[in-house]
Design a protein around this motif. Sequence first.
Motif: not given
Length: 313
Positions: A294, A103, A62, A105, A59-60, A290, A263, A57, A279
Amino acid sequence: MVVARGVTRVEKSRQMREGGGFLVRRPVGDRIDQCDPFLMLDHLGPVVYGPGEAVGAPDHPHRGFETVTYLIDGEMKHQDSAGNNGVLKEGWVQWMTAGSGVVHSEMPSDEFLKRGGRSEGFQLWVNLPAKEKMIKPRYQDTDAKKIPVVSSPDGKTKVKVIAGESLGAKAVIDTRTPIMFLDIHVQAGGSFVQDIPEKYNGFAYVWRGAGSFTDERVSVEMGMVGVLGKGNTFQINANPNEDIHVLLIAGVPINEPIARHGPFVMNKWEEIEQAFRDYQSGKLGSIEGSEERYAQTQNAVSKQKQTGTWKKK
């Protein structure tokens, strides 16, 4: 007084793809929407990747809850916008309190990506009460060797105590609210009864093998989840010729309104909108590299499709 818990609902979890394209079963967070204080449980894999095929997964963000990652097989490299990083290996647990927001990963380690291999694990989402949703983020990366593993008196059951306690052993991981997270392995023909505080909500998920719950009244197999009824004990039985592996997860319900989108998990929709603004404005930070992560994910998916791994379920 001993009161055996039944199961109020049983569901077979569906397979889907999440993150960068990894296969998951979602026993909680899909057909079973939630089980307060638990928002979601994903069973990642099992899948065998060839060299260059492993995905994760990239970079995202929460905010407002905790993620608990428990690896059975494989290796995962994590990084976040606060500068934390590390590699989780077989049997390790990461308890991440996202709190006010990060953020991060979750990617296959460089070595695992290179050689490939079997990948399997779990990610549990645990809600936080309103008063703790904006606390400072925290990580607890726990080596498999530090997690207590205890056996029943008859030797037919082993319990890995990730949170809470079982058979006199207490977990080393600290939780924000009272939680039980046990990985229970019952050998063929065996049976095990676990005490659970009456005030806990919970569920039991079969991640390998087959057997039954509740004094053999509810037959279950890999991929099935049962929501616990009221009582203070829960029984797991293995089939005569097959072991059973069960995650038994329970905790004190928070009993607060939930607003969630992707998220972010808060109490009001206005707080969700603020999380997205924070964000998008960069307040949750970013992680260098990043674009490379990807690209790595896209290349791995392409390779899976070329070799046929993508079609395997």
